[in-house]
Motif scaffolding. Sequence first.
Motif, PDB file in Angstrom:
ATOM      1  N   ILE A   1      19.577  39.513  39.174  1.00  0.00           N
ATOM      2  CA  ILE A   1      19.707  39.888  40.594  1.00  0.00           C
ATOM      3  C   ILE A   1      20.301  41.283  40.719  1.00  0.00           C
ATOM      4  N   GLY A   2      21.348  41.549  39.937  1.00  0.00           N
ATOM      5  CA  GLY A   2      21.971  42.878  39.982  1.00  0.00           C
ATOM      6  C   GLY A   2      21.015  43.970  39.553  1.00  0.00           C
ATOM      7  N   ALA A   3      20.258  43.725  38.489  1.00  0.00           N
ATOM      8  CA  ALA A   3      19.311  44.729  37.985  1.00  0.00           C
ATOM      9  C   ALA A   3      18.214  45.010  38.994  1.00  0.00           C
ATOM     10  N   VAL A   4      17.624  43.955  39.551  1.00  0.00           N
ATOM     11  CA  VAL A   4      16.538  44.120  40.521  1.00  0.00           C
ATOM     12  C   VAL A   4      17.043  44.837  41.777  1.00  0.00           C
ATOM     13  N   ASN A   5      18.214  44.447  42.239  1.00  0.00           N
ATOM     14  CA  ASN A   5      18.763  45.021  43.472  1.00  0.00           C
ATOM     15  C   ASN A   5      19.075  46.506  43.318  1.00  0.00           C
ATOM     16  N   LYS A   6      19.712  46.878  42.214  1.00  0.00           N
ATOM     17  CA  LYS A   6      20.134  48.267  42.019  1.00  0.00           C
ATOM     18  C   LYS A   6      19.006  49.180  41.540  1.00  0.00           C
ATOM     19  N   SER A   7      17.969  48.602  40.944  1.00  0.00           N
ATOM     20  CA  SER A   7      16.885  49.431  40.409  1.00  0.00           C
ATOM     21  C   SER A   7      15.946  49.956  41.485  1.00  0.00           C
ATOM     22  N   GLY A   8      16.022  49.364  42.677  1.00  0.00           N
ATOM     23  CA  GLY A   8      15.094  49.744  43.736  1.00  0.00           C
ATOM     24  C   GLY A   8      13.754  49.072  43.599  1.00  0.00           C
ATOM     25  N   MET A   9      13.689  48.052  42.764  1.00  0.00           N
ATOM     26  CA  MET A   9      12.439  47.354  42.494  1.00  0.00           C
ATOM     27  C   MET A   9      11.882  46.671  43.737  1.00  0.00           C
TER      28      MET A   9
ATOM     29  N   PHE B   1      17.990  55.174  37.684  1.00  0.00           N
ATOM     30  CA  PHE B   1      18.926  55.149  36.561  1.00  0.00           C
ATOM     31  C   PHE B   1      18.687  56.387  35.704  1.00  0.00           C
ATOM     32  N   MET B   2      19.785  57.064  35.331  1.00  0.00           N
ATOM     33  CA  MET B   2      19.669  58.258  34.514  1.00  0.00           C
ATOM     34  C   MET B   2      20.110  58.016  33.071  1.00  0.00           C
ATOM     35  N   THR B   3      21.065  57.109  32.891  1.00  0.00           N
ATOM     36  CA  THR B   3      21.602  56.844  31.557  1.00  0.00           C
ATOM     37  C   THR B   3      21.694  55.341  31.324  1.00  0.00           C
ATOM     38  N   LEU B   4      22.012  54.985  30.075  1.00  0.00           N
ATOM     39  CA  LEU B   4      22.216  53.581  29.730  1.00  0.00           C
ATOM     40  C   LEU B   4      23.399  53.007  30.500  1.00  0.00           C
ATOM     41  N   ALA B   5      24.403  53.844  30.741  1.00  0.00           N
ATOM     42  CA  ALA B   5      25.576  53.389  31.499  1.00  0.00           C
ATOM     43  C   ALA B   5      25.185  52.975  32.914  1.00  0.00           C
ATOM     44  N   ASP B   6      24.239  53.710  33.517  1.00  0.00           N
ATOM     45  CA  ASP B   6      23.761  53.348  34.856  1.00  0.00           C
ATOM     46  C   ASP B   6      23.097  51.972  34.840  1.00  0.00           C
ATOM     47  N   MET B   7      22.327  51.702  33.786  1.00  0.00           N
ATOM     48  CA  MET B   7      21.658  50.408  33.680  1.00  0.00           C
ATOM     49  C   MET B   7      22.672  49.275  33.543  1.00  0.00           C
ATOM     50  N   LEU B   8      23.637  49.466  32.662  1.00  0.00           N
ATOM     51  CA  LEU B   8      24.641  48.426  32.441  1.00  0.00           C
ATOM     52  C   LEU B   8      25.479  48.181  33.692  1.00  0.00           C
ATOM     53  N   LYS B   9      25.786  49.251  34.398  1.00  0.00           N
ATOM     54  CA  LYS B   9      26.555  49.111  35.636  1.00  0.00           C
ATOM     55  C   LYS B   9      25.767  48.333  36.675  1.00  0.00           C
ATOM     56  N   ALA B  10      24.468  48.606  36.759  1.00  0.00           N
ATOM     57  CA  ALA B  10      23.610  47.894  37.715  1.00  0.00           C
ATOM     58  C   ALA B  10      23.472  46.424  37.331  1.00  0.00           C
ATOM     59  N   ASP B  11      23.248  46.181  36.033  1.00  0.00           N
ATOM     60  CA  ASP B  11      23.043  44.805  35.573  1.00  0.00           C
ATOM     61  C   ASP B  11      24.261  43.927  35.841  1.00  0.00           C
ATOM     62  N   THR B  12      25.445  44.491  35.685  1.00  0.00           N
ATOM     63  CA  THR B  12      26.672  43.703  35.830  1.00  0.00           C
ATOM     64  C   THR B  12      27.266  43.775  37.227  1.00  0.00           C
ATOM     65  N   SER B  13      26.569  44.393  38.160  1.00  0.00           N
ATOM     66  CA  SER B  13      27.125  44.569  39.507  1.00  0.00           C
ATOM     67  C   SER B  13      27.416  43.232  40.185  1.00  0.00           C
ATOM     68  N   MET B  14      26.532  42.258  40.018  1.00  0.00           N
ATOM     69  CA  MET B  14      26.739  40.949  40.633  1.00  0.00           C
ATOM     70  C   MET B  14      27.839  40.173  39.928  1.00  0.00           C
ATOM     71  N   ILE B  15      27.976  40.380  38.627  1.00  0.00           N
ATOM     72  CA  ILE B  15      29.017  39.678  37.879  1.00  0.00           C
ATOM     73  C   ILE B  15      30.392  40.183  38.284  1.00  0.00           C
ATOM     74  N   CYS B  16      30.504  41.502  38.465  1.00  0.00           N
ATOM     75  CA  CYS B  16      31.795  42.067  38.875  1.00  0.00           C
ATOM     76  C   CYS B  16      32.215  41.553  40.239  1.00  0.00           C
ATOM     77  N   SER B  17      31.253  41.406  41.146  1.00  0.00           N
ATOM     78  CA  SER B  17      31.584  40.923  42.485  1.00  0.00           C
ATOM     79  C   SER B  17      31.728  39.413  42.519  1.00  0.00           C
ATOM     80  N   GLY B  18      31.170  38.729  41.523  1.00  0.00           N
ATOM     81  CA  GLY B  18      31.217  37.269  41.533  1.00  0.00           C
ATOM     82  C   GLY B  18      32.035  36.688  40.399  1.00  0.00           C
ATOM     83  N   ARG B  19      32.993  37.469  39.847  1.00  0.00           N
ATOM     84  CA  ARG B  19      33.767  36.995  38.702  1.00  0.00           C
ATOM     85  C   ARG B  19      34.582  35.754  39.046  1.00  0.00           C
ATOM     86  N   TYR B  20      35.002  35.633  40.325  1.00  0.00           N
ATOM     87  CA  TYR B  20      35.747  34.446  40.744  1.00  0.00           C
ATOM     88  C   TYR B  20      34.881  33.206  40.610  1.00  0.00           C
TER      89      TYR B  20
END
Length: 220
Positions: free
Chosen positions: A74-82, A161-180
Amino acid sequence: MIRYLKIFLEKRRIVPVLLLVLFLLAIISWIGSTWGWGMRNLVSADGIRWFVSNFIINIKESPVGVMFLTLLAIGAVNKSGMLVMFSRKWSLKQKRAFSITLLVAVLIVLLVLGLTFVGDGVLLSPFGSVENSPLLEGLIWIILVSLILLANIFGYTSGRFMTLADMLKADTSMICSGRYDFVVYIMVAEICGCISFTGLLPDSIWGNFAQLLLYLLPFC
């Protein structure tokens, strides 16, 4: 009624509620085993030994791993603009990114089909059938991981996404917000394991449905 249910299931109240459910389950299992209801006592020596030895197993057998991959997807699809694929206005760069992503998707499908039906059929069962095969057992994670890969490819080729860091940040965006939520998932996994141990709910469609409702608590 719905208003009070929402208040009762607010995120900050879910953990105390689940602790209460676990406590009540222990009490019910004790009463049920004492009164001959055909239940196993969760607070007996056997129950305590089971709980200690199966704590990690309960988590491994729960759908927490699938939920983890789902949040990544979900995080990857949402942040990638897909999601622009469902829009009528595409830029030239987005069209190119979609073509590349579609090509990779076709290659993934061909790879899976090849491993399944070509040659020895690596993903088929020992009897050569799709039923009870590695393909069916791993189909969910294959789909989710493929979706994560395709979203990252689309995001990179479209310039989101410009770098691998951008991809990882996008992929984990939902996990960071849903860690609880993961704390809740772990507690629910233990409760469902305890329910199966005590025999409180029969192993039927209704019992499985009740456990599914518990896993949906974080989305309330």
